[in-house]
Design a protein around this motif. Structure first.
Motif, PDB file in Angstrom:
ATOM      1  N   VAL A 191     -32.839  16.130  15.210  1.00  0.00           N
ATOM      2  CA  VAL A 191     -33.112  14.865  14.843  1.00  0.00           C
ATOM      3  C   VAL A 191     -34.238  14.281  15.809  1.00  0.00           C
ATOM      4  O   VAL A 191     -34.074  14.310  16.876  1.00  0.00           O
ATOM      5  N   ARG A 192     -35.211  13.702  15.081  1.00  0.00           N
ATOM      6  CA  ARG A 192     -36.513  12.951  15.785  1.00  0.00           C
ATOM      7  C   ARG A 192     -36.357  11.781  15.972  1.00  0.00           C
ATOM      8  O   ARG A 192     -36.536  10.983  15.086  1.00  0.00           O
ATOM      9  N   THR A 193     -35.700  11.031  17.077  1.00  0.00           N
ATOM     10  CA  THR A 193     -35.704   9.951  17.161  1.00  0.00           C
ATOM     11  C   THR A 193     -35.639   9.619  18.714  1.00  0.00           C
ATOM     12  O   THR A 193     -35.079  10.077  19.409  1.00  0.00           O
ATOM     13  N   SER A 194     -36.053   8.292  19.146  1.00  0.00           N
ATOM     14  CA  SER A 194     -35.731   7.926  20.571  1.00  0.00           C
ATOM     15  C   SER A 194     -34.667   6.870  20.647  1.00  0.00           C
ATOM     16  O   SER A 194     -34.119   6.608  21.853  1.00  0.00           O
ATOM     17  N   ARG A 195     -34.199   6.705  19.779  1.00  0.00           N
ATOM     18  CA  ARG A 195     -32.841   5.679  19.817  1.00  0.00           C
ATOM     19  C   ARG A 195     -31.850   6.258  18.600  1.00  0.00           C
ATOM     20  O   ARG A 195     -31.918   5.793  17.499  1.00  0.00           O
ATOM     21  N   PHE A 196     -30.757   6.797  19.089  1.00  0.00           N
ATOM     22  CA  PHE A 196     -29.772   7.433  18.012  1.00  0.00           C
ATOM     23  C   PHE A 196     -28.815   6.364  17.659  1.00  0.00           C
ATOM     24  O   PHE A 196     -28.394   6.070  16.719  1.00  0.00           O
ATOM     25  N   ILE A 197     -27.909   6.190  18.882  1.00  0.00           N
ATOM     26  CA  ILE A 197     -26.914   5.223  18.766  1.00  0.00           C
ATOM     27  C   ILE A 197     -27.184   4.064  19.444  1.00  0.00           C
ATOM     28  O   ILE A 197     -27.269   4.135  20.910  1.00  0.00           O
ATOM     29  N   HIS A 231     -36.851  14.050  25.954  1.00  0.00           N
ATOM     30  CA  HIS A 231     -37.794  13.123  25.656  1.00  0.00           C
ATOM     31  C   HIS A 231     -37.386  11.705  25.363  1.00  0.00           C
ATOM     32  O   HIS A 231     -37.700  11.137  24.476  1.00  0.00           O
ATOM     33  N   LEU A 232     -36.386  11.386  26.133  1.00  0.00           N
ATOM     34  CA  LEU A 232     -35.819  10.100  25.971  1.00  0.00           C
ATOM     35  C   LEU A 232     -35.908   9.318  27.186  1.00  0.00           C
ATOM     36  O   LEU A 232     -36.284   9.851  28.304  1.00  0.00           O
ATOM     37  N   LYS A 233     -35.550   8.034  27.250  1.00  0.00           N
ATOM     38  CA  LYS A 233     -35.532   7.167  28.456  1.00  0.00           C
ATOM     39  C   LYS A 233     -34.401   7.792  29.301  1.00  0.00           C
ATOM     40  O   LYS A 233     -34.435   8.010  30.503  1.00  0.00           O
ATOM     41  N   VAL A 234     -33.039   7.861  28.527  1.00  0.00           N
ATOM     42  CA  VAL A 234     -31.922   8.129  29.210  1.00  0.00           C
ATOM     43  C   VAL A 234     -31.281   8.977  28.118  1.00  0.00           C
ATOM     44  O   VAL A 234     -31.096   8.361  26.932  1.00  0.00           O
ATOM     45  N   GLY A 235     -30.214   9.857  28.462  1.00  0.00           N
ATOM     46  CA  GLY A 235     -29.417  10.533  27.739  1.00  0.00           C
ATOM     47  C   GLY A 235     -28.327   9.782  27.228  1.00  0.00           C
ATOM     48  O   GLY A 235     -28.415   9.130  26.045  1.00  0.00           O
ATOM     49  N   LEU A 236     -27.528   9.177  28.103  1.00  0.00           N
ATOM     50  CA  LEU A 236     -26.472   8.271  27.610  1.00  0.00           C
ATOM     51  C   LEU A 236     -26.130   7.218  28.628  1.00  0.00           C
ATOM     52  O   LEU A 236     -26.111   7.587  29.895  1.00  0.00           O
ATOM     53  N   TRP A 237     -26.646   6.007  28.272  1.00  0.00           N
ATOM     54  CA  TRP A 237     -26.396   4.860  29.068  1.00  0.00           C
ATOM     55  C   TRP A 237     -25.121   4.052  28.466  1.00  0.00           C
ATOM     56  O   TRP A 237     -25.142   3.569  27.483  1.00  0.00           O
ATOM     57  N   LEU A 238     -23.732   4.129  29.129  1.00  0.00           N
ATOM     58  CA  LEU A 238     -22.637   3.892  28.764  1.00  0.00           C
ATOM     59  C   LEU A 238     -22.101   2.534  29.441  1.00  0.00           C
ATOM     60  O   LEU A 238     -21.901   2.610  30.581  1.00  0.00           O
ATOM     61  N   THR A 239     -21.948   1.604  28.538  1.00  0.00           N
ATOM     62  CA  THR A 239     -21.106   0.341  28.968  1.00  0.00           C
ATOM     63  C   THR A 239     -20.063   0.107  28.055  1.00  0.00           C
ATOM     64  O   THR A 239     -19.999   0.831  26.887  1.00  0.00           O
ATOM     65  N   ALA A 293     -29.887  18.673  18.010  1.00  0.00           N
ATOM     66  CA  ALA A 293     -30.924  18.139  18.907  1.00  0.00           C
ATOM     67  C   ALA A 293     -31.252  16.880  18.619  1.00  0.00           C
ATOM     68  O   ALA A 293     -31.428  16.449  17.731  1.00  0.00           O
ATOM     69  N   VAL A 294     -31.480  16.021  19.863  1.00  0.00           N
ATOM     70  CA  VAL A 294     -32.113  14.659  19.599  1.00  0.00           C
ATOM     71  C   VAL A 294     -33.397  14.693  20.503  1.00  0.00           C
ATOM     72  O   VAL A 294     -33.031  14.743  21.670  1.00  0.00           O
ATOM     73  N   ILE A 295     -34.510  14.536  20.110  1.00  0.00           N
ATOM     74  CA  ILE A 295     -35.738  14.917  20.456  1.00  0.00           C
ATOM     75  C   ILE A 295     -36.404  13.407  20.418  1.00  0.00           C
ATOM     76  O   ILE A 295     -36.903  13.067  19.198  1.00  0.00           O
ATOM     77  N   GLY A 296     -36.852  12.801  21.242  1.00  0.00           N
ATOM     78  CA  GLY A 296     -37.358  11.573  21.330  1.00  0.00           C
ATOM     79  C   GLY A 296     -39.072  11.826  21.629  1.00  0.00           C
ATOM     80  O   GLY A 296     -39.735  12.685  21.618  1.00  0.00           O
ATOM     81  N   GLU A 297     -39.428  10.540  21.502  1.00  0.00           N
ATOM     82  CA  GLU A 297     -40.804  10.238  21.815  1.00  0.00           C
ATOM     83  C   GLU A 297     -41.306   9.352  22.992  1.00  0.00           C
ATOM     84  O   GLU A 297     -42.267   8.742  22.967  1.00  0.00           O
ATOM     85  N   VAL A 298     -40.433   9.258  23.744  1.00  0.00           N
ATOM     86  CA  VAL A 298     -40.677   8.326  25.189  1.00  0.00           C
ATOM     87  C   VAL A 298     -41.663   9.100  25.963  1.00  0.00           C
ATOM     88  O   VAL A 298     -41.498  10.257  26.536  1.00  0.00           O
ATOM     89  N   THR A 299     -42.778   8.387  26.316  1.00  0.00           N
ATOM     90  CA  THR A 299     -43.826   8.904  26.963  1.00  0.00           C
ATOM     91  C   THR A 299     -43.795   8.116  28.222  1.00  0.00           C
ATOM     92  O   THR A 299     -44.732   8.425  29.226  1.00  0.00           O
ATOM     93  N   GLU A 300     -43.321   6.803  28.413  1.00  0.00           N
ATOM     94  CA  GLU A 300     -43.267   6.071  29.503  1.00  0.00           C
ATOM     95  C   GLU A 300     -41.857   5.475  29.650  1.00  0.00           C
ATOM     96  O   GLU A 300     -41.134   5.229  28.714  1.00  0.00           O
ATOM     97  N   ARG A 301     -41.508   5.152  30.982  1.00  0.00           N
ATOM     98  CA  ARG A 301     -40.298   4.513  31.122  1.00  0.00           C
ATOM     99  C   ARG A 301     -40.576   2.774  31.069  1.00  0.00           C
ATOM    100  O   ARG A 301     -41.096   2.147  31.650  1.00  0.00           O
ATOM    101  N   VAL A 302     -39.702   2.131  29.971  1.00  0.00           N
ATOM    102  CA  VAL A 302     -39.753   0.922  29.946  1.00  0.00           C
ATOM    103  C   VAL A 302     -38.347   0.404  30.028  1.00  0.00           C
ATOM    104  O   VAL A 302     -37.313   0.718  28.966  1.00  0.00           O
ATOM    105  N   ASP A 303     -37.776  -0.036  31.013  1.00  0.00           N
ATOM    106  CA  ASP A 303     -36.297  -0.316  31.478  1.00  0.00           C
ATOM    107  C   ASP A 303     -35.629  -1.309  30.417  1.00  0.00           C
ATOM    108  O   ASP A 303     -34.393  -1.508  30.253  1.00  0.00           O
ATOM    109  N   SER A 304     -36.466  -2.247  29.819  1.00  0.00           N
ATOM    110  CA  SER A 304     -35.927  -3.200  28.926  1.00  0.00           C
ATOM    111  C   SER A 304     -35.839  -2.787  27.338  1.00  0.00           C
ATOM    112  O   SER A 304     -35.238  -3.194  26.649  1.00  0.00           O
TER     113      SER A 304
END
Length: 721
Positions: free
Chosen positions: A255-261, A310-318, A276-287
């Motif tokens: 799956v090609r996406t930078s935001r899955f769930i 190629h994501l910002k974070v794999g799992l950011w869990l809240t 596989a989930v493969i993103g297109e994140v090339t810079e870190r944008v924390d927002s």
């Protein structure tokens, strides 16, 4: 989380066993002892510098921002166009993953040869996902210099065959290659809802977002099937609950996406596996929530068999992720954390995962808003986090970090950090029992440019609040740390206590500087800790700020690290050894001091704090009394200068005392025989005692004082001349 500390110091600068050879992290034969550290991996890694090549070997190097410092084993091979590196295949395989770097702004390809025969496909390489800048993080430089590319070879190779990579049209630095026998594609589960039945495009050309949403809605209580192919999603999924999302294996379903769930709540029972989930994140944008999972999967969920890249974070869990299990997955090339339990994580287990080239903490628990409770990181293999820690625990209750293998941390991080750094409020500090057991740390620890001094392989940090939890560190192996093995620090610069710490059963093999780096007040007990190849001294014990308190190291059957760095005005440099002290330097300044007794607040440390106006006073009416100072190593001692507060209110008095010395802490000899010494405010209330001998521990034995019924010293100074 990357530390944002800006305060500077004023001091100048039985599953599988693990083979550690030439920087290699390899799963080998089962071993019967304590469970081996790290994940059980389906691949074997081979370092480029151990292969045959026509390129240039770079490294080793630990300098922040260099290609060698971010490489596995701190070494790699640079290929100019036309140059090659030839690997001997270590196991049966049909797939490779190559960790590489190309110059910023460049892309190109590698030719791939099997047993000398060039494949008809090349392996693309690009700088697109590399060279990340985070100027809002103090101390950061351009980092994240490598990326990973994978390929199915289209044929089987056997152990002893050769696979060769040849640079075609761009300079390529090859770091490490993973050899793997990728399984064939799994078949569709009976009764599942296929995303292609809902219109998903397996060629990756069309937008499959709506098809995935419809499949999730239709498969409540069942399974969404993701057949072999590539699927492009242009926005995230939400409302995911009571469903399984399953692929044919991460080599086949992509799956090609930078935001899955992306969802704040879920009823749970979500099971995500085998794609596989493969993103297109090339810079870190924390927002931006550029994550595989952002938010909540709900209780009793699982993630397994995933390839995340190629994501910002794999799992950011809240939110509610109670009893979540994340296992058997790979996290590569994130620009920030691999996984972060961002508060309220109860009973979460993260185990048997592989993480390479994360741009922040590879695995983190951060107890923001609510504590993480009863959660664990176990049997994970982590390599090359390039801007923080391998594992970081920021607060939380009854946390476990067990049997992890962590290698090659870079700037601003340790292999493992146990910390009360809060970053934001409301924060929940460490409490209960923090178990750190069976971990192996290889080439971990790094220079922190914000502190102008290094971070140890394993760090306990009372950054924003004292550590009152029970911290139990057991069965640790630390190998080739560029600096120290164990660090105890209050990273906010306030000298908050780090206490209730025990270190049992550690093996330290080669450290650049010291075994214990103590920089704040507190205490730790070390039992059965053995060290070989210590670069400078056993202990650096210099709490900061000066006068904030002492750090007590209790020795319980340790070996190989009994010396102490003697000069708190300098930092030990890797491998330099303990320098000969300046004969005119006070050897007792800020050294650990103990006494047979003390009165009220007039504790032994007041006699070695550099201020004659503060003083030690023994128990009253209880002669004889002794004051003992640990000089850190055996020193030649020529004179002892004794001072009382110089004010006239301190009237003339005579103290009767002798000076004794010991090289081993048990047998003492007399360095200056007992006699009376007159302290007179007219001459500064100072006396000098000539001595001649060698000692690590110097003891003043006091039998009388005409001015007060106790021993008293405002300052004790010891000199080698």
């Amino acid at each position: 989380m990357t530390t944002s500390r800006t305060t500077g110091r004023s001091v100048p600068a039985a599953a599988t066993a693990v083979a550690l050879a030439a920087g290699l992290l390899v799963a080998v034969a089962p071993a019967p002892a304590h469970a081996a550290a790290g994940a059980t991996l389906p691949f074997t890694s081979v370092e480029a510098e151990s292969a045959t090549h026509t390129g240039t070997r770079i490294g080793p190097d630990h300098t922040q921002g260099t290609l060698a410092s971010e490489a596995s084993g701190r070494q790699a091979v640079r290929l100019e166009p036309g140059q090659r590196v030839e690997f001997t295949v270590p196991r049966a395989a049909n797939a490779v993953t190559v960790a590489y770097s190309v110059p910023d702004g460049r892309s190109g390809s590698l030719d791939v040869y099997v047993n000398g025969q060039r494949l008809d496909r090349t392996l693309p390489v690009t700088s697109k996902y590399s060279y990340v800048d985070t100027p809002w993080i103090p101390g950061a430089r351009t980092h994240h210099l490598y990326a990973n590319a994978r390929m199915l070879l289209g044929r089987d190779v056997r152990a002893g065959d050769t696979v060769t990579l040849r640079a075609i049209d761009v300079q390529v630095t090859v770091d490490v290659v993973d050899f793997e026998q990728a399984p064939g594609a799994a078949t569709r589960p009976s009764g599942s809802v296929s995303v292609t039945d809902k219109g998903a495009d397996p060629t990756g050309q069309g937008d499959s977002t709506q098809a995935f949403r419809e499949a999730v809605a239709a498969a409540q209580g069942g399974t969404v099937w993701i057949p072999p192919g590539e699927y492009r999603l242009t926005s995230s999924l939400n409302g995911v609950q009571n469903v399984t999302l399953q692929g044919a294996g991460h080599w086949h379903s992509v799956v090609r996406t930078s935001r899955f769930i992306d969802q704040t709540t879920s009823a749970g029972n979500v099971h995500i596996k085998d794609f596989a989930v493969i993103g297109e994140v090339t810079e870190r944008v924390d927002s931006s929530p550029d994550n595989f999972v952002n938010g909540s999967l709900g209780p009793d969920s699982t993630v397994s068999g995933m390839w995340l890249q190629h994501l910002k974070v794999g799992l950011w869990l809240t939110g509610n992720n109670d009893n979540l299990v994340v296992e058997n997955s790979r996290f590569l090339d994130m620009t920030a954390d691999g996984l972060n339990l961002n508060g309220n994580a109860r009973g979460v287990k993260v185990r048997n995962n592989f993480l390479r080239n994360q741009g922040d903490d590879a695995l983190a628990m951060w107890s923001l808003h609510a504590p993480d409770v009863g959660s664990s990181f176990e049997n994970n293999t982590i390599t090359q986090p390039n801007l923080a820690n391998g594992i970081a625990i920021y607060g939380g209750t009854d946390i476990t970090v067990r049997n992890n293998l962590i290698a090659d941390t870079n700037a601003l991080g340790s292999g493992i950090a146990i910390s009360n750094q809060k970053f934001l409020d409301p924060f929940h500090p460490l409490s209960g029992t923090i178990t750190v057991d069976g971990n192996t740390l290889v080439r971990t620890g790094a220079m922190n440019p914000n502190w102008n001094h290094p971070m140890g392989a394993l760090r306990v940090d009372s950054y924003d609040s004292a550590i009152d939890a029970q911290v139990r560190i057991t069965n640790t192996t630390i190998t080739d740390s560029p600096y120290s093995a164990f660090e105890f620090v209050s990273g906010g610069g306030r000298g908050l206590a780090a206490r209730n710490i025990t270190v049992d059963g550690a093996t330290v093999n080669r450290v650049g500087t010291v075994v214990v780096q103590a920089e704040t007040q507190g205490a730790a007990t070390f039992r059965n800790v053995t060290a070989t190849g210590v670069g400078s001294a056993g202990i650096y014990n210099c709490p900061y700020p000066a006068g904030s308190g002492t750090f007590t190291v209790t020795d319980g059957g340790n070996s190989g690290w009994d010396s102490t760095w003697s000069d708190c005005s300098t930092w030990p440099e890797p491998g330099e050894g303990e320098p000969q002290p300046d004969p005119d330097r006070n050897l007792a300044l800020n050294r650990p001091a103990t006494a047979t007794g003390s009165q009220d607040v007039y504790t032994p440390g007041k006699a070695v704090d550099g201020d004659p106006n503060t003083y030690w006073e023994s128990a009253n009416h209880a002669f004889p009394q002794t004051l003992t100072i640990d000089l850190g190593a055996v020193r030649t001692v020529r004179r002892v200068v004794l001072k009382l507060p110089p004010q006239a209110a301190w009237q003339t008095r005579t103290q009767t005392l002798s000076v004794q010395g010991s090289t081993d802490g048990s047998a003492y000899t007399t360095l200056a025989a007992a006699r009376e010494y007159r302290f007179d405010p007219a001459t500064g209330n100072t006396v000098t005692v000539p001595v001649d001998g060698s000692a690590r521990r110097l003891r003043l034995h006091v039998t009388g004082n005409t001015g007060w019924p106790a021993a008293q010293f405002g300052e004790v100074e010891v000199y080698g001349s």
